[in-house]
Scaffold this active site. Structure first.
Site, PDB file in Angstrom:
ATOM      1  N   ASP A   2       0.869  -1.172   0.000  1.00  0.00           N
ATOM      2  CA  ASP A   2       0.000   0.000   0.000  1.00  0.00           C
ATOM      3  C   ASP A   2       0.910   1.227   0.000  1.00  0.00           C
ATOM      4  O   ASP A   2       1.604   1.490   0.991  1.00  0.00           O
ATOM      5  CB  ASP A   2      -0.895  -0.018   1.246  1.00  0.00           C
ATOM      6  CG  ASP A   2      -1.887   1.143   1.270  1.00  0.00           C
ATOM      7  OD1 ASP A   2      -1.729   2.085   0.468  1.00  0.00           O
ATOM      8  OD2 ASP A   2      -2.820   1.110   2.100  1.00  0.00           O
ATOM      9  N   ASP A  28      -1.872   5.012 -12.930  1.00  0.00           N
ATOM     10  CA  ASP A  28      -3.113   4.877 -13.710  1.00  0.00           C
ATOM     11  C   ASP A  28      -4.223   4.382 -12.786  1.00  0.00           C
ATOM     12  O   ASP A  28      -5.177   3.759 -13.221  1.00  0.00           O
ATOM     13  CB  ASP A  28      -2.903   3.898 -14.873  1.00  0.00           C
ATOM     14  CG  ASP A  28      -4.075   3.896 -15.851  1.00  0.00           C
ATOM     15  OD1 ASP A  28      -4.667   4.967 -16.074  1.00  0.00           O
ATOM     16  OD2 ASP A  28      -4.404   2.816 -16.387  1.00  0.00           O
ATOM     17  N   LYS A  48      -3.445   9.690 -13.637  1.00  0.00           N
ATOM     18  CA  LYS A  48      -4.795   9.827 -14.172  1.00  0.00           C
ATOM     19  C   LYS A  48      -5.661  10.635 -13.218  1.00  0.00           C
ATOM     20  O   LYS A  48      -5.630  10.417 -12.002  1.00  0.00           O
ATOM     21  CB  LYS A  48      -5.422   8.448 -14.398  1.00  0.00           C
ATOM     22  CG  LYS A  48      -6.863   8.510 -14.904  1.00  0.00           C
ATOM     23  CD  LYS A  48      -7.330   7.188 -15.457  1.00  0.00           C
ATOM     24  CE  LYS A  48      -7.414   6.097 -14.421  1.00  0.00           C
ATOM     25  NZ  LYS A  48      -7.841   4.812 -15.016  1.00  0.00           N
TER      26      LYS A  48
END
Length: 241
Positions: free
Chosen positions: A130, A154, A194
């Site tokens: 993580d 992304d 993104k």
């Protein structure tokens, strides 16, 4: 340079009809699922990915972004956040010369991070981690033997079906990715991520402009025209201010 897949012209005069694949809604299948399947079957990037052995159409987005901004260069040290299923890794490995196959060129390194196991990609080092953990930046620099030249993402949160909620979730991910980038990038480095258009990206843009010499928003050709996604490309990292 990555180019949108070309549509073949029918010059024979035969079969002059609509070649779009249409999918009937099966019993028990939702209309939304049918429309998604129909879109997939008719998406030239999906077909190209299948033909070229890429793990998804998203691979062509990073190809097109790198063709424009040239951040995946031989010798670059790269971090791919939320790297599953591995399409961006597949693109980056040869461009940074991670396998050392380009004679006379510097050999790069790439680290892929994800919450789930990802099928290995030759030339890439993949870790289940993580990236929001407090020591993630230290681990990344340890694995790379130094700071990164590129941090790219992304990532997208699981869709809730509520447009504003989904926008806020993906922006939160992007902001967290930017924070990691501030901790691991070398001066002059690049951040690519993104985002979704929707009104909450102003704070992120402000932070990026404080820390990079140039920040632009791009919608690569491989990004579906009906999607609100775009990519922020921040170059020339000058340190967190």
């Amino acid at each position: 340079m990555a180019k949108p897949p070309a549509k073949k012209k029918n010059t024979s005069g035969r079969g002059q009809r609509d070649l779009t694949v249409k999918v009937k809604t099966a019993r028990g299948r939702k209309m939304s699922s049918t429309l998604w399947l129909q879109r997939q079957l008719n998406d030239p990037y999906v077909q190209r990915a299948q033909n070229e052995g890429m793990r998804g159409r998203a691979a062509y987005k990073i190809m097109e972004l790198d063709d424009k901004f040239r951040f995946l260069v031989p010798g670059a040290r790269v971090v791919d956040l939320g790297c599953a299923p591995g399409g961006w890794l597949q693109v980056a490995v040869p461009r940074i010369n991670a396998l050392g196959t380009k004679s006379g060129k510097a050999v790069g390194r790439i680290i892929g991070l994800d919450l789930q196991e990802v099928e290995p990609v030759p030339g890439a080092e993949i870790h289940v981690l993580d990236f929001m953990e407090s020591d993630a930046d230290l681990l990344v620099k340890q694995w790379l033997d130094g700071p990164a030249d590129v941090v790219m993402s992304d990532m997208a949160a699981s869709a809730s079906g509520h447009k504003q909620t989904d926008h806020n979730r993906i922006m939160a991910l992007c902001e967290a990715a930017a924070e990691l980038a501030f901790d691991v990038l070398t001066p002059g480095g690049t951040f690519v991520a993104k985002v979704l258009a929707g009104g909450a990206e102003g704070d992120l843009q402000k932070r990026l402009k404080q820390n990079f010499t140039k920040v632009v928003n791009v919608k690569p050709p491989a990004s579906r025209s009906d999607s609100s996604e775009k990519f922020v490309v921040a170059t020339g990292f000058r340190g967190e201010s």
